[in-house]
Design a protein around this motif. Sequence first.
Motif, PDB file in Angstrom:
ATOM      1  N   LEU A  40      46.286  25.250  40.124  1.00  0.00           N
ATOM      2  CA  LEU A  40      44.887  25.038  40.510  1.00  0.00           C
ATOM      3  C   LEU A  40      44.675  25.354  41.989  1.00  0.00           C
ATOM      4  N   GLU A  41      45.633  24.984  42.821  1.00  0.00           N
ATOM      5  CA  GLU A  41      45.531  25.263  44.256  1.00  0.00           C
ATOM      6  C   GLU A  41      45.598  26.763  44.529  1.00  0.00           C
ATOM      7  N   LYS A  42      46.530  27.456  43.890  1.00  0.00           N
ATOM      8  CA  LYS A  42      46.634  28.912  44.087  1.00  0.00           C
ATOM      9  C   LYS A  42      45.387  29.628  43.582  1.00  0.00           C
ATOM     10  N   LEU A  43      44.827  29.150  42.484  1.00  0.00           N
ATOM     11  CA  LEU A  43      43.599  29.748  41.970  1.00  0.00           C
ATOM     12  C   LEU A  43      42.466  29.572  42.972  1.00  0.00           C
ATOM     13  N   LYS A  44      42.361  28.391  43.519  1.00  0.00           N
ATOM     14  CA  LYS A  44      41.303  28.118  44.495  1.00  0.00           C
ATOM     15  C   LYS A  44      41.479  29.004  45.741  1.00  0.00           C
ATOM     16  N   GLN A  45      42.705  29.131  46.223  1.00  0.00           N
ATOM     17  CA  GLN A  45      42.983  29.909  47.433  1.00  0.00           C
ATOM     18  C   GLN A  45      42.825  31.411  47.228  1.00  0.00           C
ATOM     19  N   ASN A  46      42.979  31.890  46.003  1.00  0.00           N
ATOM     20  CA  ASN A  46      42.990  33.335  45.725  1.00  0.00           C
ATOM     21  C   ASN A  46      41.936  33.751  44.711  1.00  0.00           C
ATOM     22  N   GLN A  47      40.892  32.969  44.565  1.00  0.00           N
ATOM     23  CA  GLN A  47      39.932  33.218  43.487  1.00  0.00           C
ATOM     24  C   GLN A  47      39.228  34.560  43.589  1.00  0.00           C
ATOM     25  N   GLU A  48      39.162  35.152  44.777  1.00  0.00           N
ATOM     26  CA  GLU A  48      38.532  36.464  44.922  1.00  0.00           C
ATOM     27  C   GLU A  48      39.403  37.582  44.357  1.00  0.00           C
ATOM     28  N   ARG A  49      40.726  37.357  44.286  1.00  0.00           N
ATOM     29  CA  ARG A  49      41.652  38.413  43.863  1.00  0.00           C
ATOM     30  C   ARG A  49      42.186  38.241  42.451  1.00  0.00           C
TER      31      ARG A  49
END
Length: 124
Positions: A40-49
């Motif tokens: 969930l954290e990685k998704l939030k941090q990289n949601q544009e990519r």
Amino acid sequence: MSEKPAILYVDDEEANLLLFRISFEGDREVLVANTPEEGLEKLKQNQERIRAVISDMHMPRMNGVQFIKKAQETVSNIPYFILSGYAFNDEIDEAMQEKIIRNFFTKPFNRSEIEEQLKAASGF
């Protein structure tokens, strides 16, 4: 930081994360997380990519469908998939019917089957 489109793979087993990354990196970046919370954290941090998310089904504290439901609160416009060593079940079937997940893959995974679905679902 890479400019390649990314996919996120979440699995609680390190060997599976490594195998998946080796199998699918190339024209895309593969981000991995070994807990749903880290996912969930990685998704939030990289949601544009991130263009797609694949999750293991059976993990401690939160299963794959539960993780995907939470992930969709952050990013709802990308395809989500389940990859599991366990059999297709009612919870996965319901998630597919409700369009929470796009497809279900079994372990050991078939690389070309996943590639085909990724290309169809997210264009890469």
